[in-house]
Every structure is written in structure tokens, then in C-alpha cells.
Design an enzyme around this catalytic site. Structure first.
Site, short mmCIF file in Angstrom:
data_model
loop_
_atom_site.label_atom_id
_atom_site.label_comp_id
_atom_site.label_asym_id
_atom_site.label_seq_id
_atom_site.Cartn_x
_atom_site.Cartn_y
_atom_site.Cartn_z
N CYS A 153 38.31 105.80 102.24
CA CYS A 153 37.31 104.79 102.57
C CYS A 153 38.05 103.66 103.26
CB CYS A 153 36.59 104.26 101.32
SG CYS A 153 35.46 102.90 101.72
N MET A 208 31.37 102.88 108.70
CA MET A 208 32.47 103.20 107.81
C MET A 208 33.78 102.82 108.49
SD MET A 208 29.88 105.51 108.18
CE MET A 208 30.38 107.10 108.81
#
Length: 391
Positions: free
Chosen positions: A104, A314
Site C-alpha cells: 500500500c 492508490m
């Protein structure tokens, strides 16, 4: 009937970039959860509140979106010349499943701060004032990330005037460098081609750029999928047929990238690859009401995460976007106007993001050398999470 009291597990709830998640020191987890496996997954699923057939995470710390159903485990690094090992788990909302296949990028911005505050970084490396450089080993993908964390009077500085589209309030700027962000060995492009044709039975054939940089990502032309690239979340996420179509395309793309061998495997590999669509710069109004002018951006990009259109972008996909934009001939590069570049500003549903990237050809294969972006992070709550002993 007597029941055992709940377990208390030290934890910190943090925002990093446009995501938030529950952060743990490895040594603070229950002993059985300190190693990978079913026990660890069971603990983290219960912390987040998954699986939740209601899709709300009412009985857990998750936020019932791909951006807020996240867990992070940190420990002193086992790697030479690194400070902290960072392991990320993307928690499914409606399934008892945690995807450990990728990073992430947004929460990466919070890793350095947590590591400093929780004694995982040698104090001799941390200035009282200025910038602390934290070398992070991203354990999911075995890559180095460098976080530049601002310090003030011996503590991590979290407040500031840096604004990030997709985050409501300003905070301190954290510069994050993703070193050698190509995923896996060899060419970033699994087929060796900058553009391939992807055949999806019952749906059609589409030009696609498949890239392993930051995170495995499939880039399509928005127009080929019936969009103009300025769509906001509700346009996509309220259309069940569109979401099913995107997931089917993603599954066939995962096979073509070599990430899975059978279409059915995509159901348990939801975090990767990502699927995104690009379009030339065009003005639109973001989800916050901010007008994004055509001259503000080089290209429009929309990306899906865990089956839904992301509210912003993201962090790892931003690395993929910038890297693909830097390579003449990819769909991202062509949508951005073509030519050579080492920085790109793209539009996303919440606004804009500027990301730098460097790529080069070595013996005929493209390799990314570095991607750089600015994010922000802060602690939302710290103390202990509680879960039933039965978890």
C-alpha cells in the site's frame, strides 16, 4: 455461560496518504499471530471486522472501503542497511480473506513515523529537528522505500500546510521514494510489449498496457471501455454491471500478466493486479467540488481497487502511472501527449497528483529506477484494540 475477557493488543490507528489502517509492532501481536498463517489472519480479520455481510464494519476498526480496510505489521528490519520491515495486509470486506500480494503506497507514508515513534529506528539516526530518513524494507514485494519524515523538537511533526487532494485537512509533507519499483525480475512489461491486445470472452478485445511497477497494473483507454476518463465514484460504483465487467477484465488480465494461472484464482487475489483507465486531459469537477482545469493536468486516470472505483488514487498505482507515463508508447504516455517525461500530473476523482519517475532500457528491457511522491500522515488514535478471545 462464562466467556473469557477480550484480548487487548497494542495498536495505532493511522492515516497515510488517502488511506488509513491499523498499525502493529510485530512483537505486540499475540504469539500465534507473530508468524504468517491462519492465526494471524484470524486476528487481523477480527480487528477490522471482516467478513461483514452488511458491508459496514460496524463491529471492527475497518471503514468498509478498500482505502480503510488495511492492516500493517512493522518490526526492526532483518535486512542490511534498512531500519524497518513493513508488511501490508489488504483485508477483504465480505470474505474471510487477507491479500498479502502487494504494497500500500499510501500507508507507506505513515510507516516511517510509526517506526520512529515506536523505537524501531536507531535514535542516533533521528535528528531533533529537520528530516529523518527512514529506510523501509517492503516485505510483501521485497523492495526498498525511503521515507523522509519531518521532525520537530525530537518528535515526528504531523501538522503542517501540505494539502493532498483526497484528504480533507492539511498536514506535514512526507516525501516518499520508491526505489527500483519494478515488480519481479526482468522487463516491467510481462509480455515484453508496451501495448498488447487483451481478449475477454463475451466482452471484447482491448488494447492494454500491462506493467509491473509499484504494483501490477492494467491500463486501458477510457474510450475503449465506454468512458471519458472524468468519471467520479458514483458513476462506476453504482453500476453493478460495470463493476462485474471490470472484474472480469481484471481476471483475464491477471492471467495474461502471469499473476495467476486460472481465472477463478482472481477471486482470492483481489488486491493485485489493479485495473485503470486513462484519457487525455479534460476539465472536470472533482468529488470535493474543486474544478480541475485541462491545463492543470497531463492526463486523466481512474483506477479500481478491491472491485470499486477508488476515491482518489492508490499510492502504488500512482507509481505505475508515473512510470508508464515516462516510457514513450505506453497507453498512459500516449494519453498524456506522448514524448519523454520524468514527471506527470494526473487527474483523479478527488483532484490531482504529481509524481516523478525514472525509467531506462537495459539490454532491451525496461526497468524503473525510482518514483517519488509527496504524501502526508498522522496518528488518529493509539492505545489498544480489543478482540474476543475466540478470534
Amino acid at each position: 455461560m462464562n466467556s473469557k475477557p477480550q484480548l487487548r493488543i497494542p495498536a495505532t490507528y493511522m492515516r497515510g496518504g488517502t488511506s488509513k489502517g491499523v498499525f502493529f509492532k510485530l512483537s505486540d501481536l499475540p504469539l500465534a499471530a507473530q508468524t504468517p498463517g491462519a492465526a494471524r489472519d484470524a486476528v487481523l480479520l477480527r480487528v477490522i471486522g471482516s467478513p461483514d455481510p452488511y458491508g459496514k464494519h460496524t463491529d471492527g476498526m475497518g471503514g468498509a472501503t478498500s482505502s480503510t480496510s488495511k492492516t500493517v505489521i512493522l518490526s526492526q528490519s532483518s535486512q542490511p542497511d534498512h531500519d524497518v520491515d513493513y508488511l501490508f495486509g489488504q483485508v477483504a470486506i465480505d470474505k474471510p480473506f487477507i491479500d498479502w500480494s502487494g504494497n500500500c503506497g499510501n500507508l507507506t507514508a505513515a510507516v516511517g513515523a510509526f517506526a520512529i515513534t515506536n523505537g524501531l529506528v536507531d535514535k542516533a539516526k533521528i535528528p531533533a529537528d529537520g528530516i529523518a530518513t527512514v529506510r523501509i524494507w517492503q516485505a510483501n514485494i521485497c523492495k526498498t522505500i525511503i521515507a523522509h519524515v519531518p521532525m520537530s523538537q525530537g518528535e515526528v511533526q504531523e501538522t503542517g500546510d501540505f494539502e493532498l487532494d483526497g484528504v480533507t485537512f492539511p498536514a506535514a509533507e512526507v516525501v516518499v521514494e520508491f526505489m527500483d519499483p519494478s515488480d519481479g525480475e526482468g522487463d516491467m512489461f510481462p509480455s515484453g510489449n508496451l501495448v498488447d491486445m487483451l481478449e475477454v470472452p463475451g466482452i471484447g478485445s482491448f488494447p492494454v498496457t500491462m506493467i509491473n511497477a509499484g504494483i501490477p497494473t492494467l491500463f486501458f483507454n477510457a474510450s475503449d471501455l465506454g468512458y471519458d476518463g472524468t468519471e467520479l465514484q458514483e458513476v462506476i460504483n453504482s453500476d453493478a454491471a460495470a463493476l462485474t465487467k471490470f472484474e472480469t477484465i481484471r481476471a483475464y488480465g491477471a492471467v495474461k500478466m502471469g499473476l495467476i494461472s486460472e481465472i477463478a484464482e482472481a477471486a482470492v487475489r483481489q488486491h493485485t493486479p489493479k485495473i485503470a483507465f486513462v484519457a487525455p486531459a479534460k476539465a472536470y469537477t472533482s468529488s470535493s467540488g474543486k474544478l480541475v482545469a485541462e491545463t492543470d493536468i497531463d492526463v486523466n486516470v481512474r483506477a479500481l481497487s478491491m472491485g470499486k472505483l477508488h476515491h482518489a488514487m492508490m499510492g502504488t498505482a500512482a507509481v505505475a502511472i508515473a512510470t508508464a507515463a515516462a516510457i514513450p508508447g505506453t497507453l498512459v504516455n500516449l494519453a498524456a501527449g506522448g514524448g519523454e517525461r520524468n514527471v506527470v500530473t494526473f487527474g483523479h476523482p478527488s483532484g490531482t497528483l504529481r509524481v516523478g519517475a525514472q525509467a531506462q532500457q537495459i539490454q532491451g528491457q525496461w526497468q524503473a529506477t525510482k518514483a517519488v511522491m509527496s504524501r502526508s500522515a498522522r496518528v488518529l488514535m493509539e492505545g489498544s484494540v480489543r478482540i474476543p478471545d475466540s478470534a
